[in-house]
Design a protein around this motif. Sequence first.
Motif, short mmCIF file in Angstrom:
data_model
loop_
_atom_site.label_atom_id
_atom_site.label_comp_id
_atom_site.label_asym_id
_atom_site.label_seq_id
_atom_site.Cartn_x
_atom_site.Cartn_y
_atom_site.Cartn_z
N LEU A 203 78.68 4.70 50.88
CA LEU A 203 79.13 3.77 49.84
C LEU A 203 80.28 2.92 50.37
CD1 LEU A 203 78.54 3.26 46.72
CD2 LEU A 203 80.63 4.58 46.34
N TRP A 204 80.12 1.58 50.27
CA TRP A 204 81.14 0.65 50.76
C TRP A 204 81.69 -0.26 49.67
CZ3 TRP A 204 82.49 1.79 55.61
CH2 TRP A 204 81.57 2.46 56.41
N ALA A 205 81.11 -0.20 48.48
CA ALA A 205 81.55 -1.07 47.39
C ALA A 205 81.31 -0.37 46.07
CB ALA A 205 80.80 -2.40 47.42
N VAL A 206 82.03 -0.81 45.04
CA VAL A 206 81.86 -0.29 43.69
C VAL A 206 81.17 -1.35 42.84
CG1 VAL A 206 83.08 0.32 41.57
CG2 VAL A 206 83.79 1.33 43.73
N PRO A 207 80.06 -1.02 42.22
CA PRO A 207 79.39 -1.99 41.35
C PRO A 207 80.13 -2.15 40.02
CG PRO A 207 78.16 0.07 41.37
CD PRO A 207 79.30 0.24 42.34
N TRP A 208 80.64 -3.34 39.78
CA TRP A 208 81.22 -3.64 38.47
C TRP A 208 80.09 -3.60 37.43
CZ3 TRP A 208 82.95 -9.23 36.85
CH2 TRP A 208 83.42 -9.21 35.53
N TYR A 209 79.00 -4.28 37.75
CA TYR A 209 77.84 -4.23 36.87
C TYR A 209 76.58 -4.44 37.70
CZ TYR A 209 77.73 -9.37 37.02
OH TYR A 209 77.66 -10.68 37.43
N ALA A 210 75.45 -4.06 37.14
CA ALA A 210 74.14 -4.30 37.71
C ALA A 210 73.36 -5.19 36.76
CB ALA A 210 73.40 -2.99 37.94
N ASP A 211 72.31 -5.81 37.26
CA ASP A 211 71.56 -6.73 36.42
C ASP A 211 70.09 -6.73 36.79
OD1 ASP A 211 71.31 -8.34 38.71
OD2 ASP A 211 73.09 -9.48 38.23
N CYS A 212 69.31 -7.49 36.06
CA CYS A 212 67.90 -7.69 36.39
C CYS A 212 67.48 -9.08 35.95
CB CYS A 212 67.02 -6.62 35.75
SG CYS A 212 66.90 -6.69 33.96
N ARG A 213 66.29 -9.45 36.35
CA ARG A 213 65.75 -10.76 36.02
C ARG A 213 64.59 -10.59 35.03
NH1 ARG A 213 69.46 -10.26 39.06
NH2 ARG A 213 69.96 -11.65 40.79
N LEU A 214 64.49 -11.54 34.12
CA LEU A 214 63.44 -11.52 33.12
C LEU A 214 62.96 -12.95 32.87
CD1 LEU A 214 66.10 -9.63 31.84
CD2 LEU A 214 64.10 -8.64 30.74
N VAL A 215 62.12 -13.10 31.87
CA VAL A 215 61.72 -14.41 31.38
C VAL A 215 62.32 -14.57 29.99
CG1 VAL A 215 59.78 -15.85 30.65
CG2 VAL A 215 59.59 -14.44 32.71
N ALA A 216 62.98 -15.69 29.74
CA ALA A 216 63.47 -16.02 28.40
C ALA A 216 62.50 -17.02 27.79
CB ALA A 216 64.88 -16.60 28.46
N ILE A 217 62.17 -16.84 26.53
CA ILE A 217 61.22 -17.75 25.89
C ILE A 217 61.83 -18.34 24.61
CG2 ILE A 217 59.30 -16.39 26.80
CD1 ILE A 217 58.70 -15.49 23.92
N ASN A 218 61.41 -19.58 24.31
CA ASN A 218 61.74 -20.25 23.07
C ASN A 218 60.62 -19.93 22.08
OD1 ASN A 218 61.80 -22.24 20.97
ND2 ASN A 218 63.11 -23.54 22.26
#
Length: 416
Positions: free
Chosen positions: A138-153
Motif C-alpha cells: 500500500l502506497w496511498a490512502v483512498p479518500w474515495y472510490a467511484d464508478c462509471r454509469l449512464v445518466a439518463i433524462n
Amino acid sequence: MTGAAGAASLAGCSGSGNGNGNGNGSGNGGGNGDSSAMLWAWNDPGLSPIREEQAKNLAQKSDKISDITWEYYPFENYLAKATTAIPAGNAPDSLALSVLWVPRFADKGVALNLEENGFNSDDYVSAARSNASYNGTLWAVPWYADCRLVAINKKMFKDAGLEVPDPTHRPSWEEFGSWVDELAKAHGTAYSMSAGEGFDCFVLSNGSGYLNEDGTKATINNDAALEAANFLQSKIVDDESIIARNPGGTMAIEDLLAGESAMCFAGSWHYPRLRDSGLDWQYIPYPSGPKVDKSHTWSAGVFYSIPSRGGANQDIGLEWLNYVNSMEVQKTVTKSMGGFPGRKDAYETDTFKQFIKDNPKLKPVAQEMENTVSFPSHPEVSKMWDSVHTEAQAMWQGKDPKQALDKAAQDINALL
C-alpha cells in the motif's frame, strides 16, 4: 504530458479550475501544534471547498499542526510539477494522486510505504485497495472510490415513446442500441460519452481490458474489444446518434444537462450536480456486451500519498492521511462529494446507510461499485491509457478499428 489529458476525467477531477501553474495557496489555521502543513492537489472547483473544510477541521484538532496550506495546480501540469519538486527538495507533506500515478510513484521510490506506518491494505474495498497498491504494498490512502454509469433524462425517454428502465436494470448492447436509435429519431443525439473512457467502459463490459490477467500481454485488440469498437463506431461515425467528446472540450455531462443528449457517460461523482440540476434523471448501469453478463467500468477516485524524500515532513503527512482514513471522513464522503468510501467498514455505519436510504438515486451506484475494475498496476499505465484513448479518438474520426486497436496493443506491449 503523459497521462494528463486523458486522465483528467478520472474521479471527476477535471482540472477545470483557473490555475496558472504557480499554485493557488489557501491556508487554514487555528491548530494547537507548532508545524505548518503543505498539501498539494490539482484544481477542482467541486473538491477544493471540501478540502479547505477538512484542512480547517484537522488543524483545529491536531496537536502537531498549527496551520494547513493547500497548493493547487492545473491538472495538465500537476504530474510534472510533483516529479520535479520532489528531487529538488520542495516536496509537499502530502499530495493527491490520480489512480494512474500511484504505481509510478511507488516504482520510482518516491512514495512512503504506508504499511510500514500503520496502514492496513485489508481495510479498503477491493478496487480501491488494488489502485492504492503496487507489488502488493500500500502506497496511498483512498479518500474515495467511484464508478462509471449512464445518466439518463427520463423526460426525453418518455417523449421518445420509451419506457424508463428500472435504475438497477443492466441493458444489453442490443437493448441499449435500440434506445439510441429511438432517442436519436426523437432528439437528434441519443448518447454523449467521453471519447476514451466511454470506449473503455464498453471494452470492460464485454470482458476485455488493457492487459491479460497476469499483466504480460495487451488484450485491447482482442475480439471482445474489437466488437466494442465496431458497435460504437457505427453509431458515432455513420449514424451520428452518439457524440464522443475529446479531452479539453465539452464534457458529456454538459450535453445531458443542456438537453443536447438523452443519455451520457457519467460518474458517481456527478451525483451532486445531477441532483441539483432540476432534471428528471436517474443513473443506470453501463450496458453489458455479448460476452459477459455484468457491467464493468473502471474504479478510480482520489488517493493521498506522502513523498518518501524531497523535504516532506512525513509525520505531518501521516497526520493528514490518518485524518482522511478516519471514520469521520470516510462515512460522510458520499454526502460531501458523491464518491463512495475507500474503507470497507464505512459502508456499515448508520451515517452511510441512512444517506443511501435518503438518496435512492444512488442505488445503482452501490450496485455497480461491486463490479468495478481496478487499473493495471504498472508504472506506465498512464501511457497505456493515453495510447488507447488516442486510438479511440482516431476511430471516432473513421480509422479502421482493427488497425487502431492493433496500434494501441503494440504500444502497450512495448511498455511491458
